[in-house]
Design a protein around this motif. Structure first.
Motif, PDB file in Angstrom:
ATOM      1  N   VAL A 197     -32.122   2.500  13.600  1.00  0.00           N
ATOM      2  CA  VAL A 197     -32.276   3.691  12.755  1.00  0.00           C
ATOM      3  C   VAL A 197     -33.263   3.416  11.619  1.00  0.00           C
ATOM      4  CG1 VAL A 197     -31.087   5.281  11.202  1.00  0.00           C
ATOM      5  CG2 VAL A 197     -29.996   4.574  13.334  1.00  0.00           C
ATOM      6  N   ILE A 237     -36.756   3.729  13.011  1.00  0.00           N
ATOM      7  CA  ILE A 237     -37.120   5.129  13.250  1.00  0.00           C
ATOM      8  C   ILE A 237     -37.413   5.844  11.933  1.00  0.00           C
ATOM      9  CG2 ILE A 237     -36.203   7.343  14.068  1.00  0.00           C
ATOM     10  CD1 ILE A 237     -34.747   5.715  16.259  1.00  0.00           C
ATOM     11  N   SER A 238     -36.669   5.507  10.886  1.00  0.00           N
ATOM     12  CA  SER A 238     -36.899   6.154   9.589  1.00  0.00           C
ATOM     13  C   SER A 238     -38.264   5.813   9.011  1.00  0.00           C
ATOM     14  CB  SER A 238     -35.790   5.759   8.600  1.00  0.00           C
ATOM     15  OG  SER A 238     -35.921   4.407   8.182  1.00  0.00           O
ATOM     16  N   GLU A 282     -38.036  13.100   9.720  1.00  0.00           N
ATOM     17  CA  GLU A 282     -37.040  13.869  10.457  1.00  0.00           C
ATOM     18  C   GLU A 282     -37.091  13.486  11.926  1.00  0.00           C
ATOM     19  OE1 GLU A 282     -35.065  16.149   8.936  1.00  0.00           O
ATOM     20  OE2 GLU A 282     -36.031  15.916   6.969  1.00  0.00           O
ATOM     21  N   CYS A 283     -35.960  13.577  12.591  1.00  0.00           N
ATOM     22  CA  CYS A 283     -35.932  13.321  14.026  1.00  0.00           C
ATOM     23  C   CYS A 283     -34.842  14.179  14.659  1.00  0.00           C
ATOM     24  CB  CYS A 283     -35.702  11.836  14.323  1.00  0.00           C
ATOM     25  SG  CYS A 283     -34.058  11.237  13.898  1.00  0.00           S
ATOM     26  N   LEU A 319     -31.504  13.984  17.065  1.00  0.00           N
ATOM     27  CA  LEU A 319     -30.478  13.143  17.664  1.00  0.00           C
ATOM     28  C   LEU A 319     -29.845  13.929  18.800  1.00  0.00           C
ATOM     29  CD1 LEU A 319     -28.564  10.698  17.809  1.00  0.00           C
ATOM     30  CD2 LEU A 319     -27.204  11.769  15.991  1.00  0.00           C
ATOM     31  N   PHE A 326     -32.766   9.193  20.184  1.00  0.00           N
ATOM     32  CA  PHE A 326     -33.499   9.563  18.985  1.00  0.00           C
ATOM     33  C   PHE A 326     -34.888  10.000  19.440  1.00  0.00           C
ATOM     34  CE2 PHE A 326     -30.304   6.818  17.000  1.00  0.00           C
ATOM     35  CZ  PHE A 326     -29.952   7.579  15.899  1.00  0.00           C
ATOM     36  N   VAL A 374     -38.634  11.754  18.337  1.00  0.00           N
ATOM     37  CA  VAL A 374     -39.562  12.035  17.244  1.00  0.00           C
ATOM     38  C   VAL A 374     -40.771  12.755  17.806  1.00  0.00           C
ATOM     39  CG1 VAL A 374     -41.005  11.072  15.420  1.00  0.00           C
ATOM     40  CG2 VAL A 374     -38.811   9.988  15.980  1.00  0.00           C
ATOM     41  N   SER A 390     -32.157  14.099   9.112  1.00  0.00           N
ATOM     42  CA  SER A 390     -33.049  13.274   8.294  1.00  0.00           C
ATOM     43  C   SER A 390     -32.836  11.807   8.658  1.00  0.00           C
ATOM     44  CB  SER A 390     -32.755  13.496   6.802  1.00  0.00           C
ATOM     45  OG  SER A 390     -33.358  12.479   6.022  1.00  0.00           O
ATOM     46  N   SER A 391     -33.835  11.196   9.258  1.00  0.00           N
ATOM     47  CA  SER A 391     -33.706   9.791   9.648  1.00  0.00           C
ATOM     48  C   SER A 391     -33.597   8.889   8.426  1.00  0.00           C
ATOM     49  CB  SER A 391     -34.895   9.380  10.522  1.00  0.00           C
ATOM     50  OG  SER A 391     -36.119   9.701   9.902  1.00  0.00           O
TER      51      SER A 391
END
Length: 292
Positions: free
Chosen positions: A20, A23-24, A29-30, A32, A41, A43, A85-86
Motif C-alpha cells: 500500500v 501504491i501511495s 487515489e486508486c 480497491l 489495487f 491505478v 485515497s491510497s
C-alpha cells in the motif's frame, strides 16, 4: 454489500503495508476491488480521465487473511469496487509493523468507509490498545466497472528479467535529472540497455547475462530511427521510449520483498513491468511508449 477481513500474522501485515505504501507513492487515489479470492489495487492515469489502468496489483486473500467474508451487489455481480485515497490508507497502516491484528470492514458512518481496527501492544502494560481509522470511500457503480478491468495488451516482443530494482532505480534517478525520456532496449541475447539523449550527449547503462523469458522476433526496424548498437543484430533487439518519471515511480516498489521482476516490451509501443512475490502478489505497471 458487506466486507470483513482479519489479518493476524506479522509477515503478511508488514508486506501489505509495503504494498500500500508503494501504491501511495504512485498515485493519490486508486480503486480497491474486492472479490471472493483476490484484492486488486487499480491505478489509472490521473491526466487522461477514464482509461485502461497504468498499474494493476493482485493480492491473493488466502495468503494474507485468516478470515475473509464478503457479499457483493448480487449473485451475478459479486465484486465490490471502491474509490479510496491510497495516501490515507498508507498512513493508517503505519502502526501495523508492531500490531497484533488488523480487521478491515465496510461501514456506514456519515458516508461509506473502509474501517481499520488495529490491535497494538501497549508499551507500558500487558494490555493492548485498539486504534480505529475510518477512511471514506466512494462506491463505484456497476456501469463504471468496465473502466477498471485488467488491460488487454498485445503479445510482447520480448520479456526479460530485470537486474535488482535498486540497481535500475539508481540508474534511472540519475538519468531523469538529465532527460525526461528514457529508452529501454532489450536483446534476445540477454542484454538490457537504459539510454537517454540530451543536446550534449548520449548516456547509456547496459546490463548483460539476464534471463530472457520469451522472444517473439525477429523485430522489424524498417520504420524505426536507428537505435542499434555496434555489432548488435537489431532483428533480435526491441526498444520502447518512455517517460522517465513513470518508470522511476514503479521502481520505488523495491521495498516490496519480491523474487523476480520482469520487463516486457511491445516494440516502440508499450513497456510492461511485472513484480512477483513469494506470496503470489503481482504488481504490473503499463507505460505507453513515446513515438515521434
Amino acid at each position: 454489500m458487506k466486507f470483513r477481513a482479519v489479518m493476524i500474522d506479522a509477515g503478511p501485515m508488514r508486506e501489505f503495508t509495503n504494498i500500500v505504501s508503494t501504491i501511495s507513492k504512485l498515485c493519490k487515489e486508486c480503486v480497491l476491488r474486492l472479490s471472493s479470492d483476490q484484492l486488486y489495487f487499480i491505478v489509472s492515469d490521473e491526466n487522461s480521465g477514464p482509461a485502461p489502468p497504468i498499474l494493476w496489483c493482485e493480492i491473493p486473500q488466502a495468503m494474507f487473511f485468516s478470515e475473509y467474508q464478503m457479499v457483493g451487489l448480487d449473485e451475478e455481480h459479486k465484486d465490490i469496487y471502491l474509490g479510496i485515497s491510497s495516501a490515507s490508507l498508507a498512513r493508517s497502516l503505519t502502526t501495523l509493523k508492531s500490531a497484533k491484528s488488523l480487521k478491515l470492514k465496510l461501514t456506514k458512518k456519515q458516508c461509506p468507509c473502509l474501517t481499520l481496527e488495529i490491535e497494538v501492544p501497549s508499551s507500558t502494560s500487558l494490555q493492548t490498545r485498539h486504534v480505529t481509522h475510518d477512511i471514506p470511500v466512494a462506491v463505484i457503480p456497476r456501469k463504471m466497472w468496465s473502466d477498471f478491468q485488467e488491460p488487454t495488451i498485445p503479445k510482447p516482443d520480448i520479456t526479460i528479467e530485470l537486474p535488482t530494482l535498486k540497481q535500475v532505480r539508481t540508474t534511472i534517478e540519475r538519468m531523469k535529472s538529465m532527460a525526461s525520456e528514457v529508452t529501454v532496449r532489450a536483446a534476445a541475447a540477454g542484454r538490457l540497455a537504459l539510454q537517454i539523449r540530451t543536446d550534449m550527449a548520449t548516456v547509456a547503462t547496459r546490463f548483460k547475462g539476464l534471463r530472457v523469458e520469451a522472444f517473439e522476433g525477429p523485430i522489424d526496424h524498417s520504420d524505426s530511427e536507428s537505435e542499434s548498437q555496434t555489432n548488435e543484430d537489431i532483428s533480435t533487439t526491441c526498444y520502447c521510449r518512455v517517460d522517465a518519471k513513470k518508470l522511476s515511480m514503479f521502481l520505488s516498489s523495491e521495498q516490496i520483498s519480491h523474487n523476480r521482476t520482469l520487463c516486457s516490451i511491445v516494440h516502440k509501443k508499450l513497456l510492461i513491468l511485472s513484480l512477483h512475490t513469494e506470496e503470489n502478489v503481482t504488481l504490473q505497471c503499463f507505460i505507453t511508449g513515446i513515438v515521434y
